[in-house]
Design a protein around this motif. Structure first.
Motif, PDB file in Angstrom:
ATOM      1  N   LEU A 189       0.824  -1.211   0.000  1.00  0.00           N
ATOM      2  CA  LEU A 189       0.000   0.000   0.000  1.00  0.00           C
ATOM      3  C   LEU A 189       0.852   1.252   0.000  1.00  0.00           C
ATOM      4  CD1 LEU A 189      -2.845  -1.015   2.488  1.00  0.00           C
ATOM      5  CD2 LEU A 189      -3.057  -0.605   0.022  1.00  0.00           C
ATOM      6  N   ARG A 190       1.918   1.249   0.786  1.00  0.00           N
ATOM      7  CA  ARG A 190       2.789   2.426   0.841  1.00  0.00           C
ATOM      8  C   ARG A 190       3.432   2.697  -0.515  1.00  0.00           C
ATOM      9  NH1 ARG A 190       5.921   1.301   6.581  1.00  0.00           N
ATOM     10  NH2 ARG A 190       4.137   1.791   7.964  1.00  0.00           N
ATOM     11  N   VAL A 191       3.904   1.628  -1.131  1.00  0.00           N
ATOM     12  CA  VAL A 191       4.548   1.788  -2.431  1.00  0.00           C
ATOM     13  C   VAL A 191       3.551   2.278  -3.468  1.00  0.00           C
ATOM     14  CG1 VAL A 191       5.696   0.585  -4.315  1.00  0.00           C
ATOM     15  CG2 VAL A 191       6.308   0.068  -1.950  1.00  0.00           C
ATOM     16  N   GLY A 192       2.335   1.733  -3.410  1.00  0.00           N
ATOM     17  CA  GLY A 192       1.317   2.176  -4.355  1.00  0.00           C
ATOM     18  C   GLY A 192       0.937   3.627  -4.160  1.00  0.00           C
ATOM     19  N   ALA A 193       0.831   4.018  -2.860  1.00  0.00           N
ATOM     20  CA  ALA A 193       0.502   5.414  -2.572  1.00  0.00           C
ATOM     21  C   ALA A 193       1.584   6.351  -3.082  1.00  0.00           C
ATOM     22  CB  ALA A 193       0.289   5.591  -1.072  1.00  0.00           C
ATOM     23  N   ALA A 194       2.837   5.933  -2.915  1.00  0.00           N
ATOM     24  CA  ALA A 194       3.951   6.760  -3.395  1.00  0.00           C
ATOM     25  C   ALA A 194       3.898   6.897  -4.905  1.00  0.00           C
ATOM     26  CB  ALA A 194       5.276   6.148  -2.957  1.00  0.00           C
ATOM     27  N   ALA A 195       3.537   5.767  -5.597  1.00  0.00           N
ATOM     28  CA  ALA A 195       3.458   5.813  -7.043  1.00  0.00           C
ATOM     29  C   ALA A 195       2.356   6.760  -7.498  1.00  0.00           C
ATOM     30  CB  ALA A 195       3.220   4.413  -7.587  1.00  0.00           C
ATOM     31  N   ILE A 196       1.226   6.724  -6.788  1.00  0.00           N
ATOM     32  CA  ILE A 196       0.127   7.633  -7.133  1.00  0.00           C
ATOM     33  C   ILE A 196       0.545   9.077  -6.907  1.00  0.00           C
ATOM     34  CG2 ILE A 196      -2.183   8.361  -6.465  1.00  0.00           C
ATOM     35  CD1 ILE A 196      -2.849   5.459  -5.948  1.00  0.00           C
ATOM     36  N   ALA A 197       1.239   9.341  -5.794  1.00  0.00           N
ATOM     37  CA  ALA A 197       1.699  10.705  -5.512  1.00  0.00           C
ATOM     38  C   ALA A 197       2.631  11.201  -6.609  1.00  0.00           C
ATOM     39  CB  ALA A 197       2.392  10.757  -4.155  1.00  0.00           C
ATOM     40  N   CYS A 198       3.522  10.312  -7.076  1.00  0.00           N
ATOM     41  CA  CYS A 198       4.435  10.690  -8.161  1.00  0.00           C
ATOM     42  C   CYS A 198       3.653  10.996  -9.429  1.00  0.00           C
ATOM     43  CB  CYS A 198       5.436   9.575  -8.410  1.00  0.00           C
ATOM     44  SG  CYS A 198       6.630   9.356  -7.083  1.00  0.00           S
ATOM     45  N   ALA A 199       2.666  10.144  -9.716  1.00  0.00           N
ATOM     46  CA  ALA A 199       1.861  10.362 -10.915  1.00  0.00           C
ATOM     47  C   ALA A 199       1.103  11.678 -10.837  1.00  0.00           C
ATOM     48  CB  ALA A 199       0.896   9.195 -11.098  1.00  0.00           C
ATOM     49  N   LEU A 200       0.571  11.955  -9.645  1.00  0.00           N
ATOM     50  CA  LEU A 200      -0.155  13.209  -9.475  1.00  0.00           C
ATOM     51  C   LEU A 200       0.770  14.406  -9.646  1.00  0.00           C
ATOM     52  CD1 LEU A 200      -2.740  14.679  -8.769  1.00  0.00           C
ATOM     53  CD2 LEU A 200      -2.179  14.381  -6.346  1.00  0.00           C
ATOM     54  N   THR A 201       1.971  14.279  -9.110  1.00  0.00           N
ATOM     55  CA  THR A 201       2.948  15.368  -9.248  1.00  0.00           C
ATOM     56  C   THR A 201       3.268  15.629 -10.709  1.00  0.00           C
ATOM     57  OG1 THR A 201       3.908  14.846  -7.101  1.00  0.00           O
ATOM     58  CG2 THR A 201       5.248  16.170  -8.593  1.00  0.00           C
ATOM     59  N   LEU A 202       3.480  14.504 -11.467  1.00  0.00           N
ATOM     60  CA  LEU A 202       3.757  14.659 -12.898  1.00  0.00           C
ATOM     61  C   LEU A 202       2.593  15.331 -13.605  1.00  0.00           C
ATOM     62  CD1 LEU A 202       5.408  11.185 -13.627  1.00  0.00           C
ATOM     63  CD2 LEU A 202       6.551  13.411 -13.528  1.00  0.00           C
ATOM     64  N   ARG A 203       1.382  14.965 -13.207  1.00  0.00           N
ATOM     65  CA  ARG A 203       0.200  15.550 -13.821  1.00  0.00           C
ATOM     66  C   ARG A 203       0.125  17.053 -13.544  1.00  0.00           C
ATOM     67  NH1 ARG A 203      -5.103  14.099 -15.259  1.00  0.00           N
ATOM     68  NH2 ARG A 203      -6.054  15.973 -16.148  1.00  0.00           N
ATOM     69  N   LEU A 204       0.425  17.395 -12.313  1.00  0.00           N
ATOM     70  CA  LEU A 204       0.403  18.813 -11.943  1.00  0.00           C
ATOM     71  C   LEU A 204       1.412  19.627 -12.739  1.00  0.00           C
ATOM     72  CD1 LEU A 204      -0.008  18.604  -8.050  1.00  0.00           C
ATOM     73  CD2 LEU A 204      -1.746  19.224  -9.747  1.00  0.00           C
ATOM     74  N   PHE A 205       2.633  19.077 -12.854  1.00  0.00           N
ATOM     75  CA  PHE A 205       3.661  19.786 -13.618  1.00  0.00           C
ATOM     76  C   PHE A 205       3.283  19.881 -15.082  1.00  0.00           C
ATOM     77  CE2 PHE A 205       6.389  19.292  -9.945  1.00  0.00           C
ATOM     78  CZ  PHE A 205       7.135  20.475  -9.985  1.00  0.00           C
ATOM     79  N   ALA A 206       2.662  18.791 -15.617  1.00  0.00           N
ATOM     80  CA  ALA A 206       2.275  18.814 -17.017  1.00  0.00           C
ATOM     81  C   ALA A 206       1.198  19.857 -17.284  1.00  0.00           C
ATOM     82  CB  ALA A 206       1.778  17.423 -17.427  1.00  0.00           C
ATOM     83  N   SER A 207       0.365  20.125 -16.290  1.00  0.00           N
ATOM     84  CA  SER A 207      -0.716  21.100 -16.477  1.00  0.00           C
ATOM     85  C   SER A 207      -0.236  22.547 -16.374  1.00  0.00           C
ATOM     86  CB  SER A 207      -1.812  20.867 -15.438  1.00  0.00           C
ATOM     87  OG  SER A 207      -1.325  21.149 -14.140  1.00  0.00           O
ATOM     88  N   GLY A 208       1.013  22.775 -15.885  1.00  0.00           N
ATOM     89  CA  GLY A 208       1.530  24.142 -15.739  1.00  0.00           C
ATOM     90  C   GLY A 208       1.085  24.834 -14.470  1.00  0.00           C
TER      91      GLY A 208
END
Length: 368
Positions: free
Chosen positions: A52-71
């Motif tokens: 669960l921890r690893v999955g949560a970290a992966a989701i956080a990374c994905a969300l961060t990438l999404r945020l950066f991609a949106s500007g």
């Protein structure tokens, strides 16, 4: 689907690899966070805590990438670094007022916190100008009839300020005093005393001190020219004036301060108001029995007008008399009556203060 092999002890490489592939498959087409979250929750029941921890970290990374991609981060940073926002945040943190030039970027190398106001060059105040002859009132005790308007408008060119003495105060009738108002001092005769705290020496001392506060160096002759003999006081004072003028050639103004008196049993009291208090009046006297009397009259007219400007009612009519009063010794020689015997000492001191203020106003001369 995740299976039991993902629950072995140690680092779950197989689970991470499998979950990452699923996460990639979910996010890569549409990158819909809500779908990712629901998928993660549905799968999470079969995962152990570490997974669960690893999955949560992966989701956080994905969300961060999404945020950066949106500007969004760039927009947020731009907003936070705007001058108004920075000024507000610094004020909330420190209580200090911070200002920025509109052309400066916040956090630039040219950033200035609370920049000092622009330096303004000191400018001299304009010189007073006198042209309205209605400002002065004269009493003629002689046959002379000068051009008052022309003498009033004539430019006064001097500078009384500085370290060198430019003003001499003396008292031909030094022992003259005023009506007692509770003071305890010995009179040598009616309205006369040797006590320097209550005779004309105290009035002159007040003028000297106040002129000094305005950057004008004044001297006071404290000789008792009328004691022990009243007769010959003008001759004695003349010698003192000549001595001072020889010793201090920078002197440009010589004031002989007296107090007036009446010949009757009831003494004259001249009174006006200065800053809401009773104040003695001033009377300037110019003799006409010498060649340069009009020069002194020109000065007296300006001083009279200045006194009336700053304190209406402070003056009595300027007197012209066919005498010298030792005014011929200096181009700035004047005799001034500070109140009369019926005034109190305090009233005379207030008049002396008004006189000093008027002299200070003319210290740099007058304009044309």
């Amino acid at each position: 689907m995740l299976n039991a092999k993902c629950r072995i002890e140690g680092f779950p490489w197989e689970m991470i690899s499998h979950f990452a592939r699923e996460l990639y498959d979910i996010l890569s087409p549409i990158f819909d966070f809500r779908t990712v979250f629901r998928h993660f929750i549905a799968r999470g029941r079969s995962m152990n805590v570490r997974a669960l921890r690893v999955g949560a970290a992966a989701i956080a990374c994905a969300l961060t990438l999404r945020l950066f991609a949106s500007g969004l981060p760039e927009k947020l940073l731009s907003r936070l670094t705007e001058p108004e926002t920075v000024a507000f945040l610094v004020y909330m943190e420190t209580g200090r007022d911070v200002r920025f030039s509109p052309s400066q970027e916040a956090f630039s190398v040219d950033f200035v916190e609370s920049p000092p106001p622009a330096t303004q060059e000191a400018t001299e105040p304009p010189l007073p100008v006198f042209s309205d002859s209605s400002q002065v009132e004269l009493y003629y005790a002689c046959s002379a009839r000068p051009d008052i308007e022309a003498l009033l408008e004539r430019q006064l060119s001097w500078d009384l300020t500085g370290d060198e003495p430019t003003v001499l105060i003396l008292h031909t009738h030094s022992t003259e005093s005023y009506t007692k108002a509770g003071e305890d001092y010995v009179e040598t005769s009616s309205y006369r005393t040797l006590d320097g705290d209550y005779n004309m020496l105290s009035i002159g001392r007040q003028v000297v001190e106040l002129l000094g506060e305005q950057g004008i160096t004044a001297l006071q002759d404290t000789s008792l020219h009328d004691y022990p003999s009243y007769n010959g006081s003008y001759v004695d004072a003349r010698e003192s004036i000549q001595t001072y003028l020889e010793q201090y050639p920078t002197i440009q103004l010589v004031l002989d301060l007296h107090r007036d008196a009446s010949g009757g049993t009831r003494q004259l009291r001249t009174v006006t108001q200065s800053q809401g208090q009773d104040c003695a009046q001033l009377m300037l006297i110019v003799g006409t029995n010498y060649d340069t009397w009009e020069d002194n009259l020109s000065l007296a007219l300006k001083l009279h007008a200045q006194l009336e400007t700053q304190c209406p009612g402070i003056t009595r009519p300027l007197q012209l008399r066919a005498q010298r009063f030792n005014e011929d010794l200096s181009p700035g020689g004047l005799l001034i009556e500070v109140g009369a015997a019926g005034n109190t000492h305090d009233e005379a001191l207030r008049a002396a203060g008004e006189l000093a203020s008027a002299i200070a106003a003319l210290a740099k001369g007058t304009g044309e």
